[in-house]
Scaffold this motif. Structure first.
Motif, PDB file in Angstrom:
ATOM      1  N   GLY A  26       0.824  -1.214  -0.063  1.00  0.00           N
ATOM      2  CA  GLY A  26      -0.032   0.023  -0.096  1.00  0.00           C
ATOM      3  C   GLY A  26       0.727   1.163   0.106  1.00  0.00           C
ATOM      4  N   SER A  27       2.095   1.274   0.349  1.00  0.00           N
ATOM      5  CA  SER A  27       2.869   2.303   0.045  1.00  0.00           C
ATOM      6  C   SER A  27       2.894   2.942  -1.189  1.00  0.00           C
ATOM      7  CB  SER A  27       4.326   1.967   0.604  1.00  0.00           C
ATOM      8  OG  SER A  27       4.444   1.364   1.853  1.00  0.00           O
ATOM      9  N   MET A  28       3.095   4.234  -1.219  1.00  0.00           N
ATOM     10  CA  MET A  28       3.234   5.102  -2.525  1.00  0.00           C
ATOM     11  C   MET A  28       4.582   5.958  -2.488  1.00  0.00           C
ATOM     12  SD  MET A  28       0.134   4.444  -3.974  1.00  0.00           S
ATOM     13  CE  MET A  28      -0.537   5.609  -4.944  1.00  0.00           C
ATOM     14  N   LEU A  29       5.192   5.846  -3.669  1.00  0.00           N
ATOM     15  CA  LEU A  29       6.652   6.340  -3.846  1.00  0.00           C
ATOM     16  C   LEU A  29       6.612   7.281  -4.985  1.00  0.00           C
ATOM     17  CD1 LEU A  29       8.928   3.431  -2.927  1.00  0.00           C
ATOM     18  CD2 LEU A  29       8.045   4.681  -1.461  1.00  0.00           C
ATOM     19  N   GLU A  30       6.894   8.700  -4.890  1.00  0.00           N
ATOM     20  CA  GLU A  30       7.121   9.375  -6.020  1.00  0.00           C
ATOM     21  C   GLU A  30       8.495   9.365  -6.357  1.00  0.00           C
ATOM     22  OE1 GLU A  30       3.249  12.399  -6.582  1.00  0.00           O
ATOM     23  OE2 GLU A  30       4.933  13.150  -5.395  1.00  0.00           O
ATOM     24  N   ALA A  31       8.885   9.255  -7.523  1.00  0.00           N
ATOM     25  CA  ALA A  31      10.287   9.659  -7.995  1.00  0.00           C
ATOM     26  C   ALA A  31      10.509  10.269  -9.257  1.00  0.00           C
ATOM     27  CB  ALA A  31      10.957   8.193  -8.296  1.00  0.00           C
ATOM     28  N   GLU A  32      11.433  11.290  -9.117  1.00  0.00           N
ATOM     29  CA  GLU A  32      11.995  11.903 -10.143  1.00  0.00           C
ATOM     30  C   GLU A  32      12.586  10.918 -11.246  1.00  0.00           C
ATOM     31  OE1 GLU A  32      14.861  14.987  -9.258  1.00  0.00           O
ATOM     32  OE2 GLU A  32      13.349  15.806  -7.739  1.00  0.00           O
ATOM     33  N   LEU A  33      13.389  10.063 -10.794  1.00  0.00           N
ATOM     34  CA  LEU A  33      14.075   8.935 -11.507  1.00  0.00           C
ATOM     35  C   LEU A  33      14.094   7.624 -10.873  1.00  0.00           C
ATOM     36  CD1 LEU A  33      15.949   8.048 -13.690  1.00  0.00           C
ATOM     37  CD2 LEU A  33      17.858   8.619 -12.256  1.00  0.00           C
ATOM     38  N   VAL A  34      13.241   6.599 -11.641  1.00  0.00           N
ATOM     39  CA  VAL A  34      13.202   5.178 -11.403  1.00  0.00           C
ATOM     40  C   VAL A  34      14.688   4.434 -11.937  1.00  0.00           C
ATOM     41  CG1 VAL A  34      11.777   3.144 -11.424  1.00  0.00           C
ATOM     42  CG2 VAL A  34      10.844   5.303 -11.064  1.00  0.00           C
ATOM     43  N   VAL A  35      15.347   3.786 -11.231  1.00  0.00           N
ATOM     44  CA  VAL A  35      16.296   3.232 -11.636  1.00  0.00           C
ATOM     45  C   VAL A  35      16.101   1.828 -11.632  1.00  0.00           C
ATOM     46  CG1 VAL A  35      19.003   2.578 -11.303  1.00  0.00           C
ATOM     47  CG2 VAL A  35      18.042   4.972 -11.051  1.00  0.00           C
ATOM     48  N   GLY A  36      16.193   0.976 -12.749  1.00  0.00           N
ATOM     49  CA  GLY A  36      16.025  -0.510 -12.928  1.00  0.00           C
ATOM     50  C   GLY A  36      17.183  -0.885 -12.807  1.00  0.00           C
ATOM     51  N   ALA A  37      17.354  -1.763 -11.706  1.00  0.00           N
ATOM     52  CA  ALA A  37      18.683  -2.666 -11.221  1.00  0.00           C
ATOM     53  C   ALA A  37      17.997  -3.954 -10.983  1.00  0.00           C
ATOM     54  CB  ALA A  37      19.458  -2.157 -10.000  1.00  0.00           C
ATOM     55  N   ASP A  38      17.082  -4.529 -11.581  1.00  0.00           N
ATOM     56  CA  ASP A  38      16.256  -5.731 -11.276  1.00  0.00           C
ATOM     57  C   ASP A  38      16.631  -6.817 -11.956  1.00  0.00           C
ATOM     58  OD1 ASP A  38      14.953  -4.277 -13.271  1.00  0.00           O
ATOM     59  OD2 ASP A  38      12.931  -4.963 -12.470  1.00  0.00           O
ATOM     60  N   GLY A  39      17.881  -6.920 -12.566  1.00  0.00           N
ATOM     61  CA  GLY A  39      18.372  -8.040 -13.202  1.00  0.00           C
ATOM     62  C   GLY A  39      17.846  -8.589 -14.618  1.00  0.00           C
ATOM     63  N   ALA A  40      18.486  -9.530 -15.274  1.00  0.00           N
ATOM     64  CA  ALA A  40      18.276  -9.624 -16.699  1.00  0.00           C
ATOM     65  C   ALA A  40      16.954  -9.738 -17.230  1.00  0.00           C
ATOM     66  CB  ALA A  40      19.035 -11.131 -16.946  1.00  0.00           C
ATOM     67  N   ALA A  41      15.815 -10.284 -16.193  1.00  0.00           N
ATOM     68  CA  ALA A  41      14.501 -10.356 -16.532  1.00  0.00           C
ATOM     69  C   ALA A  41      13.899  -9.220 -16.126  1.00  0.00           C
ATOM     70  CB  ALA A  41      13.763 -11.460 -16.068  1.00  0.00           C
ATOM     71  N   SER A  42      14.339  -7.971 -16.127  1.00  0.00           N
ATOM     72  CA  SER A  42      13.819  -6.511 -15.589  1.00  0.00           C
ATOM     73  C   SER A  42      12.356  -6.410 -16.031  1.00  0.00           C
ATOM     74  CB  SER A  42      14.702  -5.437 -16.063  1.00  0.00           C
ATOM     75  OG  SER A  42      14.109  -4.324 -15.518  1.00  0.00           O
ATOM     76  N   ARG A  43      11.555  -6.136 -14.769  1.00  0.00           N
ATOM     77  CA  ARG A  43      10.156  -5.754 -14.941  1.00  0.00           C
ATOM     78  C   ARG A  43      10.458  -4.324 -15.278  1.00  0.00           C
ATOM     79  NH1 ARG A  43       6.122  -7.391 -10.580  1.00  0.00           N
ATOM     80  NH2 ARG A  43       4.635  -7.085 -12.058  1.00  0.00           N
ATOM     81  N   ILE A  44      11.196  -3.535 -14.574  1.00  0.00           N
ATOM     82  CA  ILE A  44      11.225  -2.032 -15.131  1.00  0.00           C
ATOM     83  C   ILE A  44      11.376  -1.761 -16.448  1.00  0.00           C
ATOM     84  CG2 ILE A  44      12.474   0.057 -14.527  1.00  0.00           C
ATOM     85  CD1 ILE A  44      10.927  -0.766 -12.240  1.00  0.00           C
ATOM     86  N   ARG A  45      12.509  -2.699 -17.029  1.00  0.00           N
ATOM     87  CA  ARG A  45      12.767  -2.379 -18.307  1.00  0.00           C
ATOM     88  C   ARG A  45      11.329  -2.535 -19.274  1.00  0.00           C
ATOM     89  NH1 ARG A  45      16.865  -6.387 -19.754  1.00  0.00           N
ATOM     90  NH2 ARG A  45      15.205  -7.879 -19.910  1.00  0.00           N
ATOM     91  N   GLU A  46      10.582  -3.644 -18.850  1.00  0.00           N
ATOM     92  CA  GLU A  46       9.501  -3.935 -19.528  1.00  0.00           C
ATOM     93  C   GLU A  46       8.388  -3.072 -19.405  1.00  0.00           C
ATOM     94  OE1 GLU A  46       5.975  -7.450 -19.155  1.00  0.00           O
ATOM     95  OE2 GLU A  46       7.960  -7.854 -18.433  1.00  0.00           O
TER      96      GLU A  46
END
Length: 385
Positions: free
Chosen positions: A151-171
């Motif tokens: 339920g937490s909500m985070l606002e970000a100027e920049l989201v950095v995907g460091a979540d590996g080869a199967a990156s969900r951030i990239r997707e």
């Protein structure tokens, strides 16, 4: 529920993501780190995930205070590397001859991960959301909104995907990637060895396979055997004595009798090329941004290079919005050349040593390089950077 606002939210607290978060927090940026699960506490078991940390990466980790957190008794410098082709080709890379203290340092992934986590907790500069999972991201400017499962909500100027080869951030960010399977798997296991390795790493190329022995502290070694996936499955299925016998024979009994320390495991080998590592409000680092063949052992070092470049670029533009595409493009330009160079090198070597028709060429080339000390010294300096 209130929304927490950050300049940078890093998703994934693997080695590269944790190091980037630690370094950015030290720069005074408002940083959050989102990770599904905390690292396991190290025990006496030897980790099968081993990394050859370059001197440049080691200096970065020392500046962060993470390197000093590790048990010196579980760290092994590499002083020499002996590489053998499939017939007469050999190369020896020697730290002493190149005028450097060591070529690399072998560490266990889990212990380095724990050291980075300890440094993060001790610093207190980074908001740690762990264990936590992301339900959704609403991309936007000047802020993107990350909704977590709790339920937490985070606002970000920049989201950095460091979540590996199967990156969900990239997707989720729509950053396209091309995955090229090698049709091979890397088999990893640790062994005790009868004879001392004296800080020497060994690598053999034969029948399209690549076998590497990396020295661990004491009379121990970590093996990575890149081979056809079907044969990799056969190796993993062997009992401890049979596997040790196979590995010992493939390495020409260089260190005497071997005894299995940790069960063997296999992972698929593939090349990952990402069309773009940055877009407004999002950036990729580490394995989310690139994947290389493990034959050069440079994947994690490329990732630490990403983290350093990210910190440098954001520190130089600290008055600028972190998600500004002009700032992110500067990062992308800075990292494009070293990543492309390493991918081209490992991809090219994979094909060179996997093709029986060019056996004479590759072995003659190795002999040629071995007879030119200045060229070998240059190769050492390149690998260390």
């Amino acid at each position: 529920m209130s929304v927490e606002r950050y300049q940078v939210v890093i998703v994934g607290a693997g080695l590269v993501g944790a190091a980037a978060a630690l370094a950015l927090g030290r720069q005074g940026l408002r940083v959050a780190l989102v990770e599904r699960q905390p690292p396991h506490l190290p025990d006496e078991t030897w980790d099968t995930r081993i990394y050859a940390i370059s001197p440049a990466s080691q200096r970065f980790l020392e500046r962060l205070g993470a390197w000093q957190q590790m048990d010196a008794g579980r760290i092994q410098p590499v002083f020499r590397m002996d590489v053998a082709g499939d017939s007469f080709g050999t190369i020896r890379l020697d730290a002493y001859e190149a005028g450097v203290s060591h070529l690399a340092t072998i560490v266990e992934a889990g212990r380095l991960q724990h050291a980075l986590w300890q440094a993060l907790q001790a610093d207190g500069n980074v908001a740690l959301h762990c264990p936590a999972a992301i339900d959704s991201i609403q991309w936007g400017e000047p802020y993107s909104l990350l909704s977590l499962a709790d339920g937490s909500m985070l606002e970000a100027e920049l989201v950095v995907g460091a979540d590996g080869a199967a990156s969900r951030i990239r997707e989720w960010a729509g950053l396209g990637s091309t995955l090229t399977p090698y049709g091979q798997s890397g088999v990893v296991a640790n062994f005790t060895c009868e004879q001392p390795h004296r800080g020497t790493a060994f690598q053999w190329f034969f029948d399209g396979d690549i076998l590497a022995w990396l020295p661990l502290s004491g009379n121990r070694l970590s093996m990575v055997w890149s081979t056809q996936s079907a044969y990799a499955d056969e190796l993993v299925a062997l009992d401890a004595a049979a596997l040790a016998e196979k590995v010992q024979a493939a390495g020409h009994d260089r260190l005497g009798a071997l005894r299995l320390l940790t069960p063997a495991a296999a992972f698929p080998l593939r090349l990952i090329r990402v069309d773009a590592v940055a877009a407004p409000g999002v950036m990729l680092i580490g394995d989310a941004a690139h994947g290389v063949h493990p034959l050069a052992g440079q994947g994690v070092n490329l990732g630490f290079g990403d983290a350093e470049a990210l910190v440098d670029v954001l520190a130089q533009h600290r008055r600028t919005h972190c998600g500004d595409v002009r700032v992110l493009q500067r990062y992308a330009r800075e990292r494009a050349e070293p990543v492309q160079r390493m991918q081209a090198l490992t991809h090219g070597l994979h094909h060179l040593f996997g093709d029986a028709r060019v056996a004479w060429l590759r072995n003659a080339g190795m002999q040629f390089v071995d007879r030119l000390p200045p060229l070998k010294a240059a190769l050492v300096r390149e690998a260390m950077s």
